[in-house]
Design a protein around this motif. Structure first.
Motif, short mmCIF file in Angstrom:
data_model
loop_
_atom_site.label_atom_id
_atom_site.label_comp_id
_atom_site.label_asym_id
_atom_site.label_seq_id
_atom_site.Cartn_x
_atom_site.Cartn_y
_atom_site.Cartn_z
N ALA A 144 42.31 49.27 32.65
CA ALA A 144 43.58 48.65 33.07
C ALA A 144 43.43 48.00 34.45
CB ALA A 144 44.69 49.70 33.10
N THR A 145 42.76 48.70 35.36
CA THR A 145 42.57 48.17 36.72
C THR A 145 41.75 46.88 36.68
OG1 THR A 145 42.61 50.43 37.57
CG2 THR A 145 41.72 48.72 39.02
N GLN A 146 40.67 46.91 35.90
CA GLN A 146 39.81 45.73 35.80
C GLN A 146 40.57 44.55 35.24
OE1 GLN A 146 37.58 46.55 37.81
NE2 GLN A 146 35.83 45.87 36.62
N LEU A 147 41.36 44.81 34.19
CA LEU A 147 42.13 43.73 33.56
C LEU A 147 43.11 43.13 34.57
CD1 LEU A 147 43.16 42.15 31.07
CD2 LEU A 147 44.69 44.07 30.62
N MET A 148 43.82 43.99 35.29
CA MET A 148 44.81 43.46 36.24
C MET A 148 44.12 42.75 37.40
SD MET A 148 48.29 45.21 37.63
CE MET A 148 47.64 45.97 39.12
N ALA A 149 43.01 43.30 37.89
CA ALA A 149 42.31 42.66 39.01
C ALA A 149 41.86 41.25 38.63
CB ALA A 149 41.13 43.51 39.44
N ARG A 150 41.27 41.13 37.43
CA ARG A 150 40.79 39.80 37.00
C ARG A 150 41.95 38.85 36.75
NH1 ARG A 150 36.41 42.64 33.20
NH2 ARG A 150 34.91 43.06 34.84
N SER A 151 43.02 39.36 36.16
CA SER A 151 44.16 38.50 35.81
C SER A 151 44.91 38.04 37.06
CB SER A 151 45.11 39.25 34.89
OG SER A 151 44.42 39.74 33.76
N ALA A 152 44.86 38.83 38.13
CA ALA A 152 45.59 38.47 39.35
C ALA A 152 44.73 37.67 40.31
CB ALA A 152 46.08 39.75 40.05
N ALA A 182 43.41 36.34 46.81
CA ALA A 182 42.41 36.51 45.75
C ALA A 182 41.32 37.50 46.14
CB ALA A 182 41.79 35.16 45.40
N LEU A 183 41.06 37.65 47.43
CA LEU A 183 40.03 38.61 47.85
C LEU A 183 40.47 40.05 47.57
CD1 LEU A 183 38.83 37.05 51.24
CD2 LEU A 183 37.50 37.26 49.11
N GLN A 184 41.78 40.29 47.66
CA GLN A 184 42.25 41.66 47.48
C GLN A 184 41.99 42.19 46.05
OE1 GLN A 184 45.62 44.59 49.16
NE2 GLN A 184 46.38 42.54 48.79
N PRO A 185 42.39 41.48 44.99
CA PRO A 185 42.07 42.00 43.66
C PRO A 185 40.56 42.03 43.37
CG PRO A 185 43.10 39.84 43.51
CD PRO A 185 43.24 40.28 44.93
N LEU A 186 39.81 41.12 43.98
CA LEU A 186 38.36 41.15 43.77
C LEU A 186 37.78 42.46 44.30
CD1 LEU A 186 35.75 39.78 42.83
CD2 LEU A 186 35.66 38.56 45.01
N ALA A 187 38.33 42.94 45.41
CA ALA A 187 37.88 44.23 45.97
C ALA A 187 38.11 45.35 44.95
CB ALA A 187 38.61 44.52 47.27
N PHE A 188 39.28 45.35 44.32
CA PHE A 188 39.56 46.39 43.32
C PHE A 188 38.67 46.21 42.08
CE2 PHE A 188 43.41 46.70 45.89
CZ PHE A 188 43.51 48.07 46.01
N GLU A 189 38.40 44.97 41.74
CA GLU A 189 37.52 44.71 40.59
C GLU A 189 36.12 45.27 40.86
OE1 GLU A 189 37.40 40.61 39.36
OE2 GLU A 189 35.80 41.01 37.90
N LEU A 190 35.63 45.08 42.09
CA LEU A 190 34.29 45.58 42.42
C LEU A 190 34.22 47.10 42.33
CD1 LEU A 190 33.12 43.32 45.39
CD2 LEU A 190 32.73 43.05 42.94
N LEU A 191 35.28 47.77 42.78
CA LEU A 191 35.30 49.23 42.64
C LEU A 191 35.24 49.62 41.17
CD1 LEU A 191 37.92 50.57 45.23
CD2 LEU A 191 35.45 50.34 45.49
N GLY A 192 35.96 48.89 40.34
CA GLY A 192 35.99 49.20 38.92
C GLY A 192 34.65 48.99 38.23
N VAL A 198 45.94 33.70 40.96
CA VAL A 198 45.78 33.00 42.24
C VAL A 198 44.95 31.73 42.05
CG1 VAL A 198 44.90 33.16 44.59
CG2 VAL A 198 46.07 35.12 43.58
N GLY A 199 43.96 31.79 41.16
CA GLY A 199 43.17 30.59 40.87
C GLY A 199 44.04 29.48 40.32
#
Lengths: 304, 304
Positions: free
Chosen positions: A150-158, B128-138, A164-165
């Motif tokens: 869930a975290t990965q999905l939301m991080a990529r989607s946001a 966009a950097l903020q969710p990328l940080a969470f994505e990297l943890l995941g 943001v992209g």
């Protein structure tokens, strides 16, 4: 079909009231330090909004469960996921409304956050809503491996390849002629990614298998685009009072829209095709997909 | 001690170069759509910075492992965690530098992101950097339950009760007389929370037990505050060329600082006490805590 048309508005109204209470409970109170920040966060999130994303989480969760009442852990999980997508949506609206972006003063019929507070407070409120969304996902009482999904999905989607992209492409496109394909890419990132994430999050929390997830993905892709087509149509056909935000804004700002590229009739044709695609994707889900179908009808038929 | 004074600069230099390569690899390339957004994100993150937070992740990871070379999965996990805290730090600097916040034009000796690009691009790059940080943890190749712990820690440390909350208190405090206790609360949220998170993330990734985690927490609390005391001292004692950012900015902005409340001598005394506390917390860790000790010395002794 007769049953659905009676039940769906009741179900949606119940879910909208429910997520409002959930958000009220999960957001820090205004009495918690720093009070001013929490006041701005609550102002931005509470008391308005169509809650389409939350409704998608709940409806997809129900569809994936394929049964009656979800278990308690799944109910809490869906509440957290629904709140998380609403927080991401609220943060994106706060930042989009800032003077350096769309410079909008009206949102949901109220002053935008930077008008009500100030620009710094608005930026920080948005900055704080984003990690709170990830925190809520982490608190879901489901298997850690599903939380990570869930975290990965939301991080990529946001992120920069999602919401943001799409916003960045939108900013870079003012006064630029986009093709229909480029416009679709922009919107599928800017609006579609988080709408799709909402649907898929419901499926993840409910432990959906791959077949159900595929149906949810196809449905989500169609309604994600449909949502933006309706937005663009409403920008030229509705008035500010009905919309609760400034009508004609995109046209006045020389921003590319479906209407500017395909015309009003062409946009309406595309909308009907996407509507049909959404319903076709739900067929394998059977009656469990009823509320997802209702949301598709609602998105296509909305007037604000 | 002789060994440490020789080895630490070599170790730190190696880690700084390493995290630079890791960040370069994990950030989307400038050729990926949307190119302008990815260019701004890379400009903000790469090519500068002390990388104290990344170094803390690595040093705490080493200390928690209590052995020689970490296993491959843990190495990758530490790389992702170190990159994640640097992304959060970079995003916070971008937003802090914006005109509606500190309105700074110089950072790490280069134009700030909104000066180099524009305000909208700077805000979106941070967003966009903020969710990328969470994505990297995941993406860390460790147990999902540890990933969830890491995500929760970072979300809380970056949010309204951590970094952004401290920033909000800072904004609300311009021209207001703060007590030493209020100033410490503000800084423990604004700067301390993410420095502490960096240390604890290293422990989580390395699978530290509760005794080691307690030592890391005590160490982290001390260096978190020490870092800000040094910042405040440098604001009045260093010049702009050495700092790489505008010196005297806080004093000129009538912002409360340790120096304005405790004086220069009082601030230096507090700094020495925190330095001693940090080393005391490391004693139970033995030689494994050597590099954490080196970072404490480095933070206290830095001139920029």
């Amino acid at each position: 079909m007769g049953r659905k048309t009676i039940d769906f508005p009741v179900w949606l109204d119940d879910r909208v009231q429910h997520i409002e209470a959930v958000l009220d409970q999960l957001l820090p109170q205004e009495t918690v330090v720093p009070e001013s920040l929490h006041e701005a966060m609550r102002y931005a999130v509470l008391g308005g909004g169509k809650r389409v994303r939350a409704a998608l989480v709940y409806a997809a969760g129900e569809a994936a469960l394929q049964s009656g009442t979800p278990a308690s852990a799944q109910e809490i999980g869906l509440d957290h996921a629904a709140a998380a997508v609403e927080l991401i949506h609220a943060y994106s609206l706060i930042h989009d409304d800032l003077p350096c972006m769309d410079d909008d003063t009206l949102r949901r019929g109220r002053p935008t956050v930077h008008v009500q507070f100030n620009e710094a407070a608005a930026m920080l409120a948005g900055d704080a809503l984003q990690p709170l969304a990830f925190e809520l996902l982490g608190m879901m009482p489901i298997a850690p491996a599903l939380i990570v999904q869930a975290t990965q999905l939301m991080a990529r989607s946001a992120g920069s390849l999602g919401m943001v992209g799409g916003q960045a492409i939108d900013c870079d496109s003012v006064g630029v002629a986009l093709s229909k394909e480029q416009l679709q890419q922009m919107h599928s990132m800017k609006t579609g990614a988080m709408l799709e994430a909402s649907v898929l999050l419901g499926g993840i929390v409910a432990g959906a298998g791959s077949a159900v997830r595929q149906g949810l993905e196809d449905y989500a892709a169609a309604i994600g685009l449909a949502f933006q087509v309706v937005d663009d149509i409403l920008d030229v056909t509705a008035d500010t009072a009905t919309l609760g935000k400034t009508a004609g804004k995109d046209a006045a700002g020389n921003k590319p829209t479906y209407v500017s590229i395909m015309g009003l009739d062409g946009s309406r044709e595309l909308l009907h095709a996407l509507h049909a695609q959404a319903h076709a994707a739900l067929l394998p889900l059977g009656p469990a997909g009823t509320h997802l179908g209702g949301i598709a009808d609602y998105i296509v038929g909305r007037d604000r």
